[in-house]
Write an enzyme that holds these catalytic residues in place. Structure first.
Site, PDB file in Angstrom:
ATOM      1  N   SER A   1       6.499  -1.329  -3.934  1.00  0.00           N
ATOM      2  CA  SER A   1       6.842   0.088  -3.995  1.00  0.00           C
ATOM      3  C   SER A   1       7.100   0.441  -5.452  1.00  0.00           C
ATOM      4  CB  SER A   1       8.098   0.352  -3.161  1.00  0.00           C
ATOM      5  OG  SER A   1       8.656   1.620  -3.453  1.00  0.00           O
TER       6      SER A   1
ATOM      7  N   TYR B   1      16.694  -2.204  -0.893  1.00  0.00           N
ATOM      8  CA  TYR B   1      15.259  -1.971  -0.725  1.00  0.00           C
ATOM      9  C   TYR B   1      14.546  -2.174  -2.057  1.00  0.00           C
ATOM     10  CZ  TYR B   1      10.912   0.483   0.449  1.00  0.00           C
ATOM     11  OH  TYR B   1       9.589   0.812   0.648  1.00  0.00           O
TER      12      TYR B   1
END
Length: 256
Positions: A143, A156
């Site tokens: 990401s 995350y």
């Protein structure tokens, strides 16, 4: 545009979002696809869509956090299709946003077990099958927050940093044996995961989340799953024979 005839692909997180799109597109260009998902209904739906459009696919229910499940999806794929050439190591979770001091240990463990351990286990058990046939192509999903910090989703972010490290390490260990492994780092994408995040971040009006984030993207919008899939297919294809250990952002210029 692509030719995956005779290739066998495994796609984790194939029940929705980017994973579903990649599974569908691989099948469209001739690959036999093992669709791996923790949720049976969505995984079966992906397979049915592929089959209705003339492709070949198999659903395998698995929790990527569990070693036995990962070994099972590898075994079932090889039993069904004979080999594994392509691996989109994509399954992941993003939990409710919270500052680090308020983030629960339970959610931290869930994030790390799914995103990091799940990616690790996939590599651990898929790579030997690729070595058996002289190599293979892997793409792992990180990401844009795997490239920088991100307040509110620190675990995350940490998990997505770790995926880059795992993937790059694979290259040093197995490139000489025919393995290519690259990373895609999407920004915000129109997916069910992003819808859930928006609803949690702005429960009174989830559209406010998209408006806020889109203002930080030079191109002014989220990415589409098919746009991310195009990059993934290129990296998995024979059109990228020397690209190995690379990290590609696909975020509308957000990290620029």
């Amino acid at each position: 545009m692509y030719n995956f005839e005779g290739k066998v692909a495994v796609v984790t997180g194939g029940g929705s979002g980017i994973g579903r799109q990649v599974a569908v597109d691989l099948a469209k260009y001739g690959a036999q696809v093992a669709v791996v998902s923790r949720t049976e209904a969505s995984g079966v739906e992906t397979v049915q869509w592929i089959q209705q459009n003339g492709g070949t696919a198999l659903f395998i229910q698995a929790d990527v956090r569990r070693s036995e499940d990962v070994q099972a999806y590898v075994k079932k794929t090889v039993e069904a299709f004979g080999r594994i050439d392509l691996f989109f190591n994509n399954a992941g979770v993003m939990t409710s946003p919270a500052p680090i001091v308020e983030f629960s240990e339970e959610l931290f463990d869930l994030t790390m077990d799914t995103n990091v351990k799940g990616t690790f286990l996939g590599l651990k058990y898929v790579i030997p099958e690729m070595l058996n046939i002289g190599g293979g192509n892997i793409v792992c999903t990180s990401s844009v927050v795997g490239l920088k910090g991100n307040p509110g989703v620190s675990p995350y972010s940490a998990s997505k940093h770790a995926i880059i490290g795992l993937t790059k390490s694979v290259v040093g260990e197995y490139a000489a044996q025919g393995i290519r492994a690259n990373v895609v780092c999407p920004g915000c994408v129109y997916t069910p995961m992003m819808d859930r995040y928006a609803a949690e971040f702005s429960p009174e009006d989830p559209s406010l989340t998209e408006q806020m984030i889109s203002q930080m993207v030079p191109m002014g919008r989220y990415s589409k799953p098919e746009e991310v899939s195009e990059l993934v297919l290129f990296l998995l294809s024979d059109r990228a024979p020397i690209i190995n250990g690379s990290v590609y952002t696909i975020d509308g210029g957000q990290t620029a």
